[in-house]
Design an enzyme around this catalytic site. Structure first.
Site: not given
Length: 453
Positions: A69-70, A139-140, A209, A212, A357
């Site tokens: 990101e800037w 990943e992964y 993780m 999901d 997360w």
């Protein structure tokens, strides 16, 4: 005797909490969300988590750490300035992402000289920006265009990073940099991606993780992060749950004290295909995008808070998690009760703590759920047995009174405020920070803590 047992119980909880890690991720893209959902490091409570991980930077074609990101370096500076308020806070930098659809780890790990260049760049970047460590988010290995050999190359990378961190700390007489990794939860991916027993000794902690597990890609409703399997699970899906996933990591040789259980602050959504709306009901696709996260099939917890009042909430007893339905929409999510069940499981299995997360998808400002800021993460912290957090001022005191000069000439540390027992002073680099105890507590210098009168 009752008082003695109570005191011992309190000491046990505090000891457990002191050994736990509460690692919280923040994302640099959350700054682009609209209105009250916009999140930057300024929204972080510096006493909420033991570690905060900044996600995400990447690796360029020269095997160097590269911002995405800037304003990454500006945000990083603001994040690490929180350590002035809470010197015990640790911060790590996540490296990952995609370059032309593929992971930038793939070309970097391919050759020893590429890995050496990356490691040198990582150490320099972490030290120059006042981080305490590096978090790997690939990943992964062995997946998504990564060759099978990358399983072993990832082991080499982790081992070489760990040794380099050791050597750099000794050479420069500094505290050693931390090394962690975000890792897969599904069994086939674990087997193909990691030499678990070989990478574990080199990682300070491992963020499993455990979310999901299910989503709109399944075609039927399923919970995002269930604790156990359900009776509707079949085939390989009987392993799509926390209990099976973490057990596999333990079986393959990961030390329990290095594994951190993943706690999501979001849910997965579905559009129902028929009037059936239970677990395993047919779904025609992802649920509607949230007003703030703007991603189909996905809602942040603060969006779920506005969904629930007009919905029917049902708990899944066998999986210890809830879901909510409204008309044709179905969302499986986590709440305070499911967090408590997971903390109990985490404690029983002697894990090293929790990772979240993300911070930016909890109700961080307290404007959506009407239960105060960070309702999920604050509940998680309390469930893990951490002591009450101090209430912080935005920065050093600046008024022209004795308080502003209290810490001048004093060593860093905590001090009694003679004028108000419900507050205390924190001295850091000569600056004075006025901290407040939680309601009902007062400060005791004997323990450097807030406690009941």
């Amino acid at each position: 005797m009752v008082r003695l047992l109570t005191a011992l119980g309190v000491l046990l909880v505090l000891h457990m909490a002191s050994s736990y890690k509460l690692v919280c991720h923040m994302t640099n893209w959350a700054q682009y969300r609209p209105h009250a959902s916009k999140f930057t490091p300024d929204n972080i409570d510096p006493f909420l988590c033991t570690h905060v991980i900044y996600a995400l930077v990447t690796i360029n074609n020269f095997n160097q750490i590269h911002p995405l990101e800037w304003n990454d370096e500006q945000q990083i500076g603001r994040l690490n300035s929180l350590k002035v308020i809470n010197p015990e806070l640790k911060t790590l930098l996540t490296v990952g992402g995609r370059a032309n659809v593929l992971s930038p780890f793939i070309p970097m790990v391919a050759k020893p000289e590429n890995r050496a260049a990356f490691i040198k760049s990582a150490i320099s970047y972490l030290r120059n920006h006042n981080f305490d460590g590096l978090n790997l988010a690939w990943e992964y290995p062995g997946h998504n265009g990564s060759p099978r050999e990358d399983k072993e190359r990832f082991t080499l990378l982790v081992a070489e990073l760990s040794k380099a961190f050791d050597d750099e700390a000794k050479e420069n007489r500094k505290t050693r940099l931390l090394l962690s990794a975000n890792v897969a939860a599904l069994r086939p991916t674990i087997f193909a991606a990691y030499e678990v027993d070989k990478i574990s000794p080199h990682l300070d902690f491992i963020n499993v993780m455990t979310y999901d597990f299910h989503g709109s890609w399944d075609g039927v409703t399923g919970h995002n992060s269930p604790l156990y399997r359900s009776t509707v699970d079949s085939g390989s899906r009987i392993h799509h749950n926390i209990d099976s996933s973490v057990t596999q990591w333990l079986t393959l040789g990961a030390p329990a004290e290095k594994l951190l259980l993943g706690f999501p602050t979001y849910g997965r959504t579905y559009l129902l295909r028929s009037t059936a709306n239970g677990l395993g009901a047919p779904a025609s696709g992802p649920g509607n995008a949230g007003l703030y996260t703007q991603t189909a099939g996905f809602l942040a917890f603060y969006e779920i808070c506005t969904f629930i009042p007009g919905a029917t909430v049902t708990r899944i007893p066998e999986q210890k998690v809830p879901y909510a339905t409204s008309r044709s929409e179905w969302v499986g999510y986590d709440d305070q009760l499911s967090y408590s069940s997971k903390v109990q499981w985490m404690t029983e299995h002697k894990l090293g703590g929790a990772h979240v997360w993300t911070l930016d998808m909890d109700d961080f400002g307290g404007s959506f759920c009407s239960t105060g800021a960070y309702p999920l993460v604050n509940h998680l912290r309390m469930s893990m047995g951490f002591p009450p957090k101090p209430t912080t001022t935005p920065g050093p005191t600046t008024t022209k009174d004795p308080v502003s000069s209290f810490c001048q000439g004093r060593p860093d540390g905590l001090y009694v405020n003679p004028a108000d027992a419900t507050t205390f002073f924190q001295c850091y680099l000569g600056n004075t920070y006025l901290q407040r105890c939680q309601a009902g507590l007062i400060y005791y210098d004997s323990c450097k803590c807030c406690n009941w009168p």
